[in-house]
Write a protein that holds these residues in place. Structure first.
Motif, PDB file in Angstrom:
ATOM      1  N   ALA A 225       2.725   6.037 -10.573  1.00  0.00           N
ATOM      2  CA  ALA A 225       3.496   7.000 -11.378  1.00  0.00           C
ATOM      3  C   ALA A 225       4.269   6.266 -12.469  1.00  0.00           C
ATOM      4  O   ALA A 225       4.315   6.694 -13.626  1.00  0.00           O
ATOM      5  CB  ALA A 225       4.434   7.790 -10.481  1.00  0.00           C
ATOM      6  N   GLN A 226       4.842   5.124 -12.100  1.00  0.00           N
ATOM      7  CA  GLN A 226       5.617   4.318 -13.052  1.00  0.00           C
ATOM      8  C   GLN A 226       4.703   3.779 -14.163  1.00  0.00           C
ATOM      9  O   GLN A 226       5.026   3.875 -15.344  1.00  0.00           O
ATOM     10  CB  GLN A 226       6.246   3.183 -12.256  1.00  0.00           C
ATOM     11  CG  GLN A 226       7.308   2.379 -12.980  1.00  0.00           C
ATOM     12  CD  GLN A 226       7.640   1.127 -12.168  1.00  0.00           C
ATOM     13  OE1 GLN A 226       7.695   1.162 -10.937  1.00  0.00           O
ATOM     14  NE2 GLN A 226       7.863   0.029 -12.865  1.00  0.00           N
ATOM     15  N   GLN A 227       3.537   3.256 -13.744  1.00  0.00           N
ATOM     16  CA  GLN A 227       2.603   2.692 -14.732  1.00  0.00           C
ATOM     17  C   GLN A 227       2.055   3.758 -15.669  1.00  0.00           C
ATOM     18  O   GLN A 227       1.853   3.519 -16.851  1.00  0.00           O
ATOM     19  CB  GLN A 227       1.426   2.006 -14.011  1.00  0.00           C
ATOM     20  CG  GLN A 227       1.804   0.697 -13.341  1.00  0.00           C
ATOM     21  CD  GLN A 227       0.704   0.193 -12.404  1.00  0.00           C
ATOM     22  OE1 GLN A 227      -0.164   0.954 -11.964  1.00  0.00           O
ATOM     23  NE2 GLN A 227       0.744  -1.094 -12.083  1.00  0.00           N
TER      24      GLN A 227
ATOM     25  N   PRO B 138       5.911  12.102 -14.119  1.00  0.00           N
ATOM     26  CA  PRO B 138       7.249  12.548 -13.729  1.00  0.00           C
ATOM     27  C   PRO B 138       7.529  12.308 -12.243  1.00  0.00           C
ATOM     28  O   PRO B 138       8.677  12.129 -11.839  1.00  0.00           O
ATOM     29  CB  PRO B 138       7.244  14.044 -14.058  1.00  0.00           C
ATOM     30  CG  PRO B 138       5.810  14.439 -14.189  1.00  0.00           C
ATOM     31  CD  PRO B 138       5.071  13.203 -14.610  1.00  0.00           C
ATOM     32  N   LYS B 139       6.475  12.281 -11.463  1.00  0.00           N
ATOM     33  CA  LYS B 139       6.694  12.218 -10.016  1.00  0.00           C
ATOM     34  C   LYS B 139       5.516  11.500  -9.367  1.00  0.00           C
ATOM     35  O   LYS B 139       4.376  11.605  -9.842  1.00  0.00           O
ATOM     36  CB  LYS B 139       6.811  13.676  -9.548  1.00  0.00           C
ATOM     37  CG  LYS B 139       6.663  13.967  -8.106  1.00  0.00           C
ATOM     38  CD  LYS B 139       6.938  15.475  -7.863  1.00  0.00           C
ATOM     39  CE  LYS B 139       6.549  15.925  -6.474  1.00  0.00           C
ATOM     40  NZ  LYS B 139       5.142  15.941  -6.169  1.00  0.00           N
TER      41      LYS B 139
ATOM     42  N   LEU C  25       0.838  -1.207   0.000  1.00  0.00           N
ATOM     43  CA  LEU C  25       0.000   0.000   0.000  1.00  0.00           C
ATOM     44  C   LEU C  25       0.873   1.257   0.000  1.00  0.00           C
ATOM     45  O   LEU C  25       0.591   2.225  -0.712  1.00  0.00           O
ATOM     46  CB  LEU C  25      -0.900  -0.018   1.242  1.00  0.00           C
ATOM     47  CG  LEU C  25      -1.957   1.070   1.355  1.00  0.00           C
ATOM     48  CD1 LEU C  25      -3.002   0.920   0.257  1.00  0.00           C
ATOM     49  CD2 LEU C  25      -2.637   0.998   2.726  1.00  0.00           C
ATOM     50  N   GLU C  26       1.962   1.206   0.765  1.00  0.00           N
ATOM     51  CA  GLU C  26       2.840   2.376   0.883  1.00  0.00           C
ATOM     52  C   GLU C  26       3.505   2.723  -0.447  1.00  0.00           C
ATOM     53  O   GLU C  26       3.839   3.879  -0.697  1.00  0.00           O
ATOM     54  CB  GLU C  26       3.926   2.111   1.934  1.00  0.00           C
ATOM     55  CG  GLU C  26       3.421   2.018   3.376  1.00  0.00           C
ATOM     56  CD  GLU C  26       2.989   0.620   3.815  1.00  0.00           C
ATOM     57  OE1 GLU C  26       2.727  -0.253   2.938  1.00  0.00           O
ATOM     58  OE2 GLU C  26       2.899   0.399   5.041  1.00  0.00           O
ATOM     59  N   GLY C  27       3.718   1.703  -1.289  1.00  0.00           N
ATOM     60  CA  GLY C  27       4.413   1.936  -2.540  1.00  0.00           C
ATOM     61  C   GLY C  27       3.491   2.169  -3.728  1.00  0.00           C
ATOM     62  O   GLY C  27       3.947   2.317  -4.865  1.00  0.00           O
ATOM     63  N   LEU C  28       2.192   2.205  -3.453  1.00  0.00           N
ATOM     64  CA  LEU C  28       1.220   2.286  -4.542  1.00  0.00           C
ATOM     65  C   LEU C  28       1.312   3.587  -5.354  1.00  0.00           C
ATOM     66  O   LEU C  28       1.279   3.535  -6.597  1.00  0.00           O
ATOM     67  CB  LEU C  28      -0.188   2.096  -3.970  1.00  0.00           C
ATOM     68  CG  LEU C  28      -1.235   1.439  -4.862  1.00  0.00           C
ATOM     69  CD1 LEU C  28      -0.733   0.163  -5.508  1.00  0.00           C
ATOM     70  CD2 LEU C  28      -2.484   1.159  -4.029  1.00  0.00           C
ATOM     71  N   PRO C  29       1.456   4.755  -4.714  1.00  0.00           N
ATOM     72  CA  PRO C  29       1.561   5.979  -5.513  1.00  0.00           C
ATOM     73  C   PRO C  29       2.770   5.946  -6.460  1.00  0.00           C
ATOM     74  O   PRO C  29       2.665   6.373  -7.614  1.00  0.00           O
ATOM     75  CB  PRO C  29       1.709   7.088  -4.460  1.00  0.00           C
ATOM     76  CG  PRO C  29       1.043   6.534  -3.244  1.00  0.00           C
ATOM     77  CD  PRO C  29       1.357   5.055  -3.267  1.00  0.00           C
TER      78      PRO C  29
END
Lengths: 166, 738
Positions: free
Chosen positions: A82-84, A88-89, A74-78
């Motif tokens: 962004a990667q998907q 840019p950020k 969950l913590e890495g979802l944002p």
């Protein structure tokens, strides 16, 4: 033994028995608090994480089975979002997290780690899910408080926002 | 956004750290104002127990009632902000800490607002009157010319003002709650009655929230209890060699209590599964399949009591023209919390600190004093959010397990139950069985009504539900049965001249019980409202119109009429029998609280017997609405959980143990089965707020039962309404499949 896994974009080494469930490594060793113990039986979805973008149950995944797969909690979802979406950020929140807050969807909120992970998996595949698709895709993630209608509404709201943003 | 809670800093900070919810952002771990360890007065009669006016102009609000996922955490500050006259953003709230928050009793029975909110409002009104008095002296103006707003006492003409902090910072009110202190008029509210966002949502949506399950203290070990394979079994021997391959595990055995602790959670869990022990005897007195017979016949008899009586049933019964009699049965059900019960205890040096998701920290702190044989007041309980519990689940059991293990090993211990522990050992909603006989007079009105209820007798003055492990470990606690008030609701609030409720008490229950959301009411209303439907049919009347004909109270009439409008109710006088049906049900909850009416649509597959609830419309009047979105959310939860309990849920047990111990054997509602919901809130700003946490679940089984009758011509009288039961009922009535 020392095992290295990739979690939220970083390589993390932990000293754990190979049969230790990934969930315990994430929560106790890596101090991540998104994934939650619900049943330990892969029946409820509270513990869900993404492995290479695919939802898995961390309570039933021994750490030794993770291999090279990139784990997103969950913590890495944002950041994954962004990667998907080639942003840019990383935003502060995945659109579904924002939608859950906007809809004031949660009651106790215990199941929302899994609801968010599973909903984000769906939204990574389609930004125009039908209600039937949502029900079908989300089936297997239990909510004892009965917030299902708001979860479905939030997924649709997030989808609409994502479609608009392209 | 500021997700300020860093877990590591949280871990390394003081063990007495307190979580305060600031209304302007996510939860922050912060020390309470004043010396961090200072115990505060917790007398619910004292204004100072509720508030501290801080020097920086903020107010710290202390609440003995806790947020169980219900939105209490925003509703209470809404009340206080309005009543005191301060912006909600300047309130921080601390809940359920027995050293800091007022002893307002347990958070149960939908009383968070009804009692806790009303009490806190009176404390705020008393505080406001006192601040105005202080302001009058300071400003040299008459009290009548002053009001409070934005944390100040102000002249109404704007000529002068002084802040609350300048008047009282660091000081105390030293006042008792004054029941006559003037309260704000609803027209003056800025926050009450409006949707305000809950402060805990951002943290819960991102993983930053501090749950009971995440909390950790320095040097903490992980513990697991190993409960007997059959309740009441004696522990004969333990084979510690059976876990020799798992490093660092310590076995704790106290009489029949068996537990393990380890540094790593996985080791504790593996050891709990792998440890071989020999147990002797034990078992259950009956099976779930025989529960109805146990209640009616085979269980140990207690007294019979007439619980309610209006008119003279016996004299009027012979005159009834149409008579109907039916039996109804409700199974034992689990609270089935999605997250297992969890707690941390640190029992050392004659003191205990317990972090717990308990609904009743004050009550259980006192109980733990007794169980742990510590002098009164030596146990501090601190509330942290658990998974929703809907009544007393296993949180307090996990807490005493942690305390027993902590005392044994001299270190803090965290215990988390397994899924099987939760579904097998949480105290259950009690089984119930009823018979109702009722009659119509010559005018086709209900004249006579008698309900017989067979239920376990709750032990009078039992302070709390007895816990599992003290029993096993031979530690002192009061014995008895807790059920909640399950004897209410079988006699309706309709205008019926001759009514009687007779309770036939059984001395014990097959499996330990505690109150489960709307205790007893699903069963009692299923019986009463299904009977009302049968009577309507007997009278040749539309079931909704028939109910209206038997009600006078305008608030009762309003919820039914609103439901008819929401659901586009079309009158009918006989069942459709084509597999699609609609049903209605009504309650004036407990006869003096919330008014609820609902209509549901169902589709019954007459081949398989499967019921699908497709649509629910509900009108709800809980008096003054404090937090409209919060009330709506609670109603949604009640309706969905109500469908689940009606269609799917039953705790099954054989003569040895509970056998429904995972999510496939104890099935709850999932995404595919969720109906469309339509809800109307009827706000009564001039009436006291009553509960919204459970009233709307009470009529759900009744409405579904009536809808199934409309769809099939068959009345279901035993919950859950499984496909097998539907098929059997249709076969019995001669309704053909297909």
């Amino acid at each position: 033994m020392t095992i290295t896994i990739k979690v939220n974009g970083a390589a993390r080494s932990v000293d754990a028995d190979p049969d230790t469930p990934l969930l315990y490594v994430l929560t106790n060793d890596l101090e991540l608090k998104g994934p939650r113990f619900g049943c330990g039986l892969a029946q409820c979805g509270s513990c869900s994480v993404l492995a290479d973008g695919v939802e898995i149950r961390s309570c039933q995944t021994p750490i030794s089975d993770v291999g090279q797969r990139a784990i997103t909690t969950l913590e890495g979802l944002p950041a994954l979002y962004a990667q998907q979406r080639k942003l840019p950020k990383a935003p502060d929140l995945h659109p579904l997290q924002q939608a859950f807050i906007d809809e004031q969807a949660l009651h106790c909120g215990y199941c929302y780690n899994g609801q968010t992970i599973k909903g984000a998996e769906l939204l990574s595949r389609t930004t125009s899910p039908t209600e039937a698709q949502i029900r079908d895709h989300m089936n297997g993630h239990l909510c004892r408080c009965g917030t299902y209608p708001r979860i479905m509404k939030s997924i649709q709201a997030a989808a609409a926002k994502m479609s608009k943003e392209g | 956004m500021n997700l300020s809670l860093n877990r590591r800093s949280f871990l390394t900070a003081s063990s007495a750290l307190v979580v305060a919810y600031a209304m302007n952002g996510p939860a922050k771990a912060q020390n309470p104002p004043g010396p961090p360890h200072k115990r505060r007065g917790v007398d619910a009669k004292q204004v100072d127990s509720y508030f501290v006016i801080n020097a920086d102009g903020t107010v710290t609000l202390y609440s003995g009632k806790v947020d169980l996922g219900t939105g209490h955490r925003i509703a209470l500050p809404q009340i206080v902000a309005d009543e005191l006259g301060i912006e909600i953003e300047r309130i921080a709230m601390i809940e359920g800490d027995t050293h800091l928050t007022p002893d307002q009793g347990s958070t149960s029975g939908s009383n968070g607002m009804m009692r806790g909110g009303v009490q806190t409002r009176q404390a705020a009104a008393t505080a406001r009157a006192a601040l105005i008095k202080l302001g009058a002296a300071r400003l040299g103006l008459p009290e009548a010319d002053l009001d409070t707003a934005q944390g100040e006492v102000r002249a109404k003409n704007g000529s002068a003002s002084v802040t609350f902090a300048a008047l009282l910072a660091g000081g105390q009110f030293n006042l008792e709650l004054d029941s006559k202190a003037p309260r704000r008029k609803p027209s003056e509210y800025r926050y009450v009655g409006k949707p305000v966002r809950r402060p805990d949502m951002p943290g819960k949506a991102t993983g930053a929230h501090v749950w009971m399950h995440d909390f950790a203290v320095e040097g903490m070990l992980h513990g697991r209890s190993i409960y007997p394979p059959r309740p009441g079994a004696r522990l004969v021997s333990v084979d510690e060699a059976s876990i020799a391959d798992i490093p660092g595990v310590k076995v704790v055995r106290i009489k029949d209590y068996l537990g393990v602790v380890a540094e790593r959670e996985w080791h504790a869990e593996k050891a709990a599964r792998q440890l071989k022990a020999q147990w002797d005897g034990g078992g259950l007195v009956t099976t779930s399949a025989q529960a109805q017979a146990y209640l009616r016949e085979t269980g140990p008899r207690d007294t019979d009591e007439v619980a309610e009586k209006t008119g003279d049933f016996d004299a009027a019964w012979p005159q009834a023209v149409t008579k109907i009699k039916a039996d109804y049965h409700w199974p034992m059900q689990s609270h089935a919390s999605l997250g297992p019960s969890c707690a941390i205890a640190d029992v050392r040096d004659g003191e205990a600190t317990i972090w717990t998701a308990s609904q009743g920290t004050h009550k259980f702190a006192e109980a733990f004093d007794g169980i742990l044989q510590l002098p009164k007041g030596k146990v501090r309980q601190i509330y942290l959010d658990g998974a929703g519990c809907y009544g007393m689940n296993g949180h307090d059991d996990a807490a005493i397990d942690a305390a027993i293990l902590s005392r044994a090993v001299g270190k803090p211990v965290r215990v988390q139950w397994s899924r099987a522990d939760e579904l097998a050992w949480d105290p259950k909603g009690p089984p119930q069985t009823l018979t109702i006989e009722a009659g119509l007079d010559g005018n086709q009105r209900v004249s006579t009504w008698r309900a017989h209820m067979w239920i376990p007798r709750p032990t009078p003055k039992l302070p709390n539900v007895p816990l599992v492990s003290p029993q096993l470990a031979g530690l002192p606690q009061m014995q008895g049965v807790a059920t909640g008030s399950i004897n209410i609701g079988a006699v309706p609030t309709y205008d019926i001249p001759h009514m009687e409720a007779v309770v036939h008490y059984v001395k014990d229950t097959p499996v330990r019980t505690s109150p489960l959301r709307a205790p007893g009411k699903l069963a009692n209303l299923m019986a009463a409202e299904s009977m009302m439907d049968a009577l309507a049919l007997g009278a040749g009347k539309d079931p909704l119109a028939f109910r209206l004909d038997h009600l006078k109270d305008p608030r009762s009439l309003d919820v039914l009429k609103k439901t008819a409008e929401l659901h586009d109710w079309r009158p009918r006088v006989e069942p459709r029998r084509d597999g699609k049906g609609r049903g209605v049900a009504f309650t004036h909850y407990k006869g003096n609280e919330t008014y609820v009416a609902m209509a549901v649509d169902v589709e019954v597959d007459r081949g398989t017997g499967a019921i699908r609830v497709t649509r629910v419309s509900c009108a709800h009047d809980c008096g003054q609405v404090i937090s409209p979105d919060g009330v709506r959310a609670q109603i949604e939860g009640c309706l969905i959980q109500g469908v689940s309990r009606t269609l799917f849920e039953e705790t099954r047990f054989d003569r040895e143990r509970v056998t429904s111990v995972d999510w496939s054997s104890y099935r709850v509602i999932a995404f595919p089965e969720v109906p469309e919901l339509k809800i109307a809130l009827i706000d009564r700003p001039d009436k006291p707020p009553v509960g919204a946490g459970e009233a709307a679940i009470a009529p759900v089984a009744a409405a579904i039962s009536n809808a199934v009758f409309d769809a099939t011509g068959v009345r279901l009288q035993s919950a859950p309404f499984t496909p097998q039961r539907v098929r059997a009922a249709m076969a019995q009535s001669g309704t053909t499949a297909g």
